[in-house]
Motif scaffolding. Sequence first.
Motif, PDB file in Angstrom:
ATOM      1  N   ALA A 158       0.832  -1.195   0.000  1.00  0.00           N
ATOM      2  CA  ALA A 158       0.000   0.000   0.000  1.00  0.00           C
ATOM      3  C   ALA A 158       0.870   1.251   0.000  1.00  0.00           C
ATOM      4  O   ALA A 158       0.483   2.273  -0.535  1.00  0.00           O
ATOM      5  N   VAL A 159       2.039   1.153   0.599  1.00  0.00           N
ATOM      6  CA  VAL A 159       2.973   2.273   0.670  1.00  0.00           C
ATOM      7  C   VAL A 159       4.241   1.850  -0.055  1.00  0.00           C
ATOM      8  O   VAL A 159       4.751   0.751   0.182  1.00  0.00           O
ATOM      9  N   PRO A 160       4.760   2.697  -0.934  1.00  0.00           N
ATOM     10  CA  PRO A 160       6.001   2.330  -1.633  1.00  0.00           C
ATOM     11  C   PRO A 160       7.132   2.040  -0.644  1.00  0.00           C
ATOM     12  O   PRO A 160       7.205   2.632   0.435  1.00  0.00           O
ATOM     13  N   ARG A 161       8.017   1.137  -1.025  1.00  0.00           N
ATOM     14  CA  ARG A 161       9.098   0.710  -0.132  1.00  0.00           C
ATOM     15  C   ARG A 161      10.002   1.869   0.271  1.00  0.00           C
ATOM     16  O   ARG A 161      10.426   1.957   1.410  1.00  0.00           O
ATOM     17  N   GLY A 162      10.301   2.756  -0.650  1.00  0.00           N
ATOM     18  CA  GLY A 162      11.155   3.899  -0.324  1.00  0.00           C
ATOM     19  C   GLY A 162      10.552   4.776   0.765  1.00  0.00           C
ATOM     20  O   GLY A 162      11.249   5.255   1.658  1.00  0.00           O
ATOM     21  N   VAL A 163       9.244   4.972   0.720  1.00  0.00           N
ATOM     22  CA  VAL A 163       8.554   5.790   1.729  1.00  0.00           C
ATOM     23  C   VAL A 163       8.549   5.073   3.076  1.00  0.00           C
ATOM     24  O   VAL A 163       8.855   5.672   4.113  1.00  0.00           O
ATOM     25  N   SER A 164       8.205   3.790   3.078  1.00  0.00           N
ATOM     26  CA  SER A 164       8.154   3.062   4.354  1.00  0.00           C
ATOM     27  C   SER A 164       9.549   2.931   4.965  1.00  0.00           C
ATOM     28  O   SER A 164       9.708   3.058   6.178  1.00  0.00           O
ATOM     29  N   ILE A 207      20.176   7.569  -4.014  1.00  0.00           N
ATOM     30  CA  ILE A 207      20.630   8.915  -3.651  1.00  0.00           C
ATOM     31  C   ILE A 207      19.620   9.607  -2.735  1.00  0.00           C
ATOM     32  O   ILE A 207      19.996  10.331  -1.820  1.00  0.00           O
ATOM     33  N   GLY A 208      18.346   9.350  -2.977  1.00  0.00           N
ATOM     34  CA  GLY A 208      17.319   9.931  -2.105  1.00  0.00           C
ATOM     35  C   GLY A 208      17.440   9.419  -0.679  1.00  0.00           C
ATOM     36  O   GLY A 208      17.296  10.181   0.283  1.00  0.00           O
ATOM     37  N   GLN A 209      17.724   8.141  -0.552  1.00  0.00           N
ATOM     38  CA  GLN A 209      17.886   7.544   0.778  1.00  0.00           C
ATOM     39  C   GLN A 209      19.140   8.101   1.457  1.00  0.00           C
ATOM     40  O   GLN A 209      19.136   8.348   2.657  1.00  0.00           O
ATOM     41  N   LEU A 210      20.211   8.286   0.698  1.00  0.00           N
ATOM     42  CA  LEU A 210      21.436   8.874   1.251  1.00  0.00           C
ATOM     43  C   LEU A 210      21.137  10.248   1.848  1.00  0.00           C
ATOM     44  O   LEU A 210      21.521  10.543   2.981  1.00  0.00           O
ATOM     45  N   ILE A 211      20.436  11.071   1.087  1.00  0.00           N
ATOM     46  CA  ILE A 211      20.104  12.425   1.564  1.00  0.00           C
ATOM     47  C   ILE A 211      19.147  12.352   2.750  1.00  0.00           C
ATOM     48  O   ILE A 211      19.288  13.105   3.722  1.00  0.00           O
ATOM     49  N   TRP A 212      18.197  11.427   2.704  1.00  0.00           N
ATOM     50  CA  TRP A 212      17.237  11.286   3.798  1.00  0.00           C
ATOM     51  C   TRP A 212      17.924  10.814   5.088  1.00  0.00           C
ATOM     52  O   TRP A 212      17.620  11.308   6.173  1.00  0.00           O
ATOM     53  N   VAL A 213      18.837   9.866   4.961  1.00  0.00           N
ATOM     54  CA  VAL A 213      19.583   9.393   6.139  1.00  0.00           C
ATOM     55  C   VAL A 213      20.365  10.552   6.748  1.00  0.00           C
ATOM     56  O   VAL A 213      20.356  10.748   7.973  1.00  0.00           O
ATOM     57  N   ALA A 214      21.021  11.343   5.919  1.00  0.00           N
ATOM     58  CA  ALA A 214      21.779  12.496   6.432  1.00  0.00           C
ATOM     59  C   ALA A 214      20.851  13.500   7.111  1.00  0.00           C
ATOM     60  O   ALA A 214      21.184  14.043   8.174  1.00  0.00           O
ATOM     61  N   ALA A 215      19.672  13.746   6.527  1.00  0.00           N
ATOM     62  CA  ALA A 215      18.717  14.679   7.132  1.00  0.00           C
ATOM     63  C   ALA A 215      18.203  14.142   8.472  1.00  0.00           C
ATOM     64  O   ALA A 215      18.071  14.900   9.446  1.00  0.00           O
ATOM     65  N   CYS A 216      17.913  12.845   8.521  1.00  0.00           N
ATOM     66  CA  CYS A 216      17.442  12.242   9.782  1.00  0.00           C
ATOM     67  C   CYS A 216      18.521  12.299  10.855  1.00  0.00           C
ATOM     68  O   CYS A 216      18.234  12.582  12.025  1.00  0.00           O
ATOM     69  N   VAL A 217      19.764  12.060  10.481  1.00  0.00           N
ATOM     70  CA  VAL A 217      20.864  12.130  11.449  1.00  0.00           C
ATOM     71  C   VAL A 217      21.081  13.581  11.895  1.00  0.00           C
ATOM     72  O   VAL A 217      21.368  13.835  13.067  1.00  0.00           O
ATOM     73  N   ALA A 218      20.919  14.547  10.994  1.00  0.00           N
ATOM     74  CA  ALA A 218      21.026  15.958  11.383  1.00  0.00           C
ATOM     75  C   ALA A 218      19.944  16.313  12.400  1.00  0.00           C
ATOM     76  O   ALA A 218      20.213  16.957  13.424  1.00  0.00           O
ATOM     77  N   PHE A 219      18.712  15.884  12.122  1.00  0.00           N
ATOM     78  CA  PHE A 219      17.636  16.104  13.087  1.00  0.00           C
ATOM     79  C   PHE A 219      17.937  15.386  14.396  1.00  0.00           C
ATOM     80  O   PHE A 219      17.753  15.942  15.485  1.00  0.00           O
ATOM     81  N   GLY A 220      18.397  14.139  14.302  1.00  0.00           N
ATOM     82  CA  GLY A 220      18.713  13.366  15.499  1.00  0.00           C
ATOM     83  C   GLY A 220      19.800  14.016  16.339  1.00  0.00           C
ATOM     84  O   GLY A 220      19.740  14.000  17.572  1.00  0.00           O
ATOM     85  N   THR A 221      20.782  14.617  15.681  1.00  0.00           N
ATOM     86  CA  THR A 221      21.857  15.292  16.409  1.00  0.00           C
ATOM     87  C   THR A 221      21.319  16.503  17.156  1.00  0.00           C
ATOM     88  O   THR A 221      21.640  16.723  18.323  1.00  0.00           O
TER      89      THR A 221
END
Length: 176
Positions: free
Chosen positions: A11-17, A94-108
């Motif tokens: 129901a939800v694309p794998r990249g989103v989940s 590449i989208g996941q790379l940027i998303w991981v970096a954004a999540c880690v920035a928020f997490g920091t």
Amino acid sequence: MSSGFLSGRRAVPRGVSDGLLVFVVTTVIFTIAGAVWGWLYPTSQFLVTPNRGLEEVPGTADSGFRAFLIFAAVTCVLGLLTAVWAFRFLWRGIGQLIWVAACVAFGTWWFVFIGEQVLDWLAPVYDANSTHAGDIIKISHAISPWPGIMLAPAVAMMTYWIGAVTSTDADFERAR
């Protein structure tokens, strides 16, 4: 016509989940680590002298610097582990790379926020009239985390990128 769940399709694309999973896991891990950091925050200690002055206890002068080093080291390790986990087990790109970096920035940033909240909650309030000669006063020095706030996301990006560069095309096909 059946819904996506009943028909066997996602129901939800794998990249989103996977992106949501990265955000939730990063937030939880950085929350726990930030709370522990705030609880164990290094303090400077001062001895109250008979003339009501303060004398620094040797070995406690650099508590703010130690707090910053602990912050930088812990968030970098968490950023590295997050990137390795996301690269090995989740959707890659590449989208996941940027998303991981954004999540880690928020997490920091969240790590610092939670740590400071815990520190404020645990910090004793001293009254100048209630201290006596021989008492030890503990003071936590505030740090400016901003020089290190982007260090963990940079480590996460580099880790993810190194994984991508050293992987084969077949590794990427299996991850999709």
